[in-house]
Write a protein that holds these residues in place. Sequence first.
Motif, PDB file in Angstrom:
ATOM      1  N   ARG A  96     -30.642  51.048   2.184  1.00  0.00           N
ATOM      2  CA  ARG A  96     -30.594  49.773   2.904  1.00  0.00           C
ATOM      3  C   ARG A  96     -31.875  48.947   2.726  1.00  0.00           C
ATOM      4  O   ARG A  96     -32.393  48.353   3.658  1.00  0.00           O
ATOM      5  CB  ARG A  96     -30.253  49.989   4.370  1.00  0.00           C
ATOM      6  CG  ARG A  96     -28.929  50.743   4.522  1.00  0.00           C
ATOM      7  CD  ARG A  96     -28.434  50.896   5.923  1.00  0.00           C
ATOM      8  NE  ARG A  96     -28.195  49.658   6.623  1.00  0.00           N
ATOM      9  CZ  ARG A  96     -27.122  48.866   6.478  1.00  0.00           C
ATOM     10  NH1 ARG A  96     -26.197  49.201   5.618  1.00  0.00           N
ATOM     11  NH2 ARG A  96     -26.981  47.774   7.180  1.00  0.00           N
ATOM     12  N   SER A  98     -33.970  45.796   1.906  1.00  0.00           N
ATOM     13  CA  SER A  98     -33.596  44.418   2.221  1.00  0.00           C
ATOM     14  C   SER A  98     -33.107  43.718   0.952  1.00  0.00           C
ATOM     15  O   SER A  98     -33.640  43.919  -0.133  1.00  0.00           O
ATOM     16  CB  SER A  98     -34.766  43.653   2.840  1.00  0.00           C
ATOM     17  OG  SER A  98     -35.653  43.191   1.847  1.00  0.00           O
ATOM     18  N   TRP A  99     -32.069  42.878   1.125  1.00  0.00           N
ATOM     19  CA  TRP A  99     -31.464  42.202  -0.014  1.00  0.00           C
ATOM     20  C   TRP A  99     -32.476  41.319  -0.736  1.00  0.00           C
ATOM     21  O   TRP A  99     -32.533  41.310  -1.957  1.00  0.00           O
ATOM     22  CB  TRP A  99     -30.263  41.361   0.448  1.00  0.00           C
ATOM     23  CG  TRP A  99     -29.695  40.560  -0.667  1.00  0.00           C
ATOM     24  CD1 TRP A  99     -28.858  41.007  -1.644  1.00  0.00           C
ATOM     25  CD2 TRP A  99     -29.960  39.195  -0.970  1.00  0.00           C
ATOM     26  NE1 TRP A  99     -28.568  39.997  -2.530  1.00  0.00           N
ATOM     27  CE2 TRP A  99     -29.241  38.859  -2.132  1.00  0.00           C
ATOM     28  CE3 TRP A  99     -30.731  38.204  -0.362  1.00  0.00           C
ATOM     29  CZ2 TRP A  99     -29.265  37.604  -2.693  1.00  0.00           C
ATOM     30  CZ3 TRP A  99     -30.758  36.943  -0.928  1.00  0.00           C
ATOM     31  CH2 TRP A  99     -30.027  36.646  -2.084  1.00  0.00           C
TER      32      TRP A  99
END
Length: 170
Positions: A96, A98-99
Amino acid sequence: MTPSWASSGLPLFIFLFFVVFHRAQLTYWLGRGAAKGALASAGKNGLRGKIAAWFEGPVPRYGARLLEQWGIVIIPLCFLTVGVQTAVNAGAGVVRMSWKKYTLAMIPGCIAWSIMYGLGMLAVWMAVVRAAAGSVWAWLGLLAVAAVVATLVLVKRRRGRGSEQSLEHG
């Protein structure tokens, strides 16, 4: 297969960049979704269970380990390899990341990949690797480079531990 309008030059580079960018993003988002869905689907039968099992399996775990070990620098570097891209991109989603951080890190890798494929450099790179694999001198050179890198990593870790201990005792 490359479309006729993108057979060479800048159109080819743009096409290849578009392809690798979207493939990497899709892999990242599948990893990210699987991280959430795998918990809900773990142990189930059918397609959901198989997908959950894959994302709990060795490929995304390997990518996550590489990210943990090498940090964000592994993301652009993975585009210079064959077979590690999927693991690292899925691993970034699984952990996960961060994009925004992931996307900024992958853009240089996408550019390098597009250039390598566009110029046929991947074939050249793989030929060099295969040639080196049969050469004792190439293996000795790679061993020397690996020894230098390992030494630098060990020195960095020891310095890091020394500063942590001095903070605890200080």
